[in-house]
Design a protein around this motif. Sequence first.
Motif, short mmCIF file in Angstrom:
data_model
loop_
_atom_site.label_atom_id
_atom_site.label_comp_id
_atom_site.label_asym_id
_atom_site.label_seq_id
_atom_site.Cartn_x
_atom_site.Cartn_y
_atom_site.Cartn_z
N ASN A 292 0.80 -1.23 0.00
CA ASN A 292 0.00 0.00 0.00
C ASN A 292 0.83 1.28 0.00
O ASN A 292 0.34 2.35 0.38
N ALA A 293 2.07 1.21 -0.44
CA ALA A 293 2.87 2.42 -0.62
C ALA A 293 2.40 3.15 -1.87
O ALA A 293 1.96 2.54 -2.84
N THR A 294 2.51 4.49 -1.86
CA THR A 294 2.12 5.28 -3.02
C THR A 294 3.24 6.24 -3.42
O THR A 294 3.93 6.79 -2.57
N PHE A 295 3.38 6.44 -4.74
CA PHE A 295 4.40 7.31 -5.30
C PHE A 295 3.75 8.41 -6.12
O PHE A 295 2.95 8.13 -7.02
N GLY A 296 4.09 9.67 -5.85
CA GLY A 296 3.66 10.76 -6.70
C GLY A 296 4.44 10.78 -8.01
O GLY A 296 5.50 10.19 -8.14
N HIS A 297 3.91 11.51 -8.97
CA HIS A 297 4.45 11.51 -10.34
C HIS A 297 5.79 12.24 -10.44
O HIS A 297 6.22 12.98 -9.55
N ASP A 298 6.46 12.01 -11.57
CA ASP A 298 7.68 12.75 -11.95
C ASP A 298 8.74 12.71 -10.85
O ASP A 298 9.24 13.75 -10.40
N SER A 299 9.12 11.51 -10.46
CA SER A 299 10.08 11.36 -9.37
C SER A 299 11.14 10.32 -9.72
O SER A 299 10.91 9.43 -10.55
N TYR A 300 12.28 10.45 -9.06
CA TYR A 300 13.40 9.53 -9.27
C TYR A 300 13.84 8.95 -7.93
O TYR A 300 14.00 9.68 -6.95
N TYR A 301 14.06 7.62 -7.92
CA TYR A 301 14.50 6.92 -6.72
C TYR A 301 15.71 6.06 -7.06
O TYR A 301 15.70 5.33 -8.05
N GLY A 302 16.74 6.10 -6.23
CA GLY A 302 17.96 5.36 -6.49
C GLY A 302 17.84 3.88 -6.17
O GLY A 302 16.79 3.37 -5.76
N ASN A 303 18.94 3.17 -6.35
CA ASN A 303 19.00 1.74 -6.08
C ASN A 303 18.85 1.43 -4.59
O ASN A 303 19.20 2.25 -3.73
N TYR A 304 18.34 0.25 -4.30
CA TYR A 304 18.32 -0.36 -2.96
C TYR A 304 17.38 0.34 -1.97
O TYR A 304 17.47 0.09 -0.77
N ILE A 305 16.49 1.18 -2.43
CA ILE A 305 15.58 1.83 -1.48
C ILE A 305 14.62 0.80 -0.89
O ILE A 305 14.35 -0.25 -1.49
N THR A 306 14.09 1.12 0.28
CA THR A 306 13.08 0.28 0.92
C THR A 306 11.96 1.17 1.45
O THR A 306 12.22 2.13 2.19
N LEU A 307 10.73 0.84 1.06
CA LEU A 307 9.55 1.50 1.60
C LEU A 307 8.78 0.49 2.45
O LEU A 307 8.43 -0.59 1.97
N SER A 308 8.53 0.83 3.70
CA SER A 308 7.71 0.00 4.57
C SER A 308 6.23 0.18 4.21
O SER A 308 5.88 1.06 3.41
#
Length: 212
Positions: free
Chosen positions: A132-148
Amino acid sequence: MDKIYIYGAGSVGKLVAQIISDINAKNRQWEIAGFIDDDEAKLGQSYAGFKILGGSKELAKGSSVIIGFSKPIQKKKVAEKLNSLRINSPTLIHPSAWLGERVKLGKGTVIYPGVCIDCDVVIGEHATINKNATFGHDSYYGNYITLSPGVNLGGFLEVGEGVEFGIGACTIQKLKIGNWTKIGAGAVVTKDLPANCTAVGIPAKPIKFHIE
């Protein structure tokens, strides 16, 4: 079906196995060959219904492996080992997730149930995106991230490598978060955060710095 190994016979690895099972229920794609784990004491045991086969030496060149860890630094270490062995890492997307147009996911990224990713989002390699994580538009995320679970992120974000978001954390739009920063559960990020810090609270503020 293609064989796939899960690297890490622990709780996250068990969740990855469930995601693979749910994917197969819609479209039979993967056969779980077993768990890979560097803990020799686990060799030959069963976990979550699958055998623990041994360490990385059990993998042949060209095998498909998904990392069953959530800590970013663990994922980076395993990913570097897999890359040196020329091991493939597919992307897994749970059938209940929603992805907008022009979303790009790096290899080895795992998308859990109920995740929503708006259009024009780039997520790097070996990301763990929990329920149930949500991401807004037009964004960049690097390697190895973790979202709880339950993380909500605004649009126009630039998030560095190895960033970790605790349960229920959220951000406003148009922010930058530096590499290897940890954001505590329930934190609300309203300003840019530097690299290598732990930030907590409402609004989120760094309380300590660390070196990964």
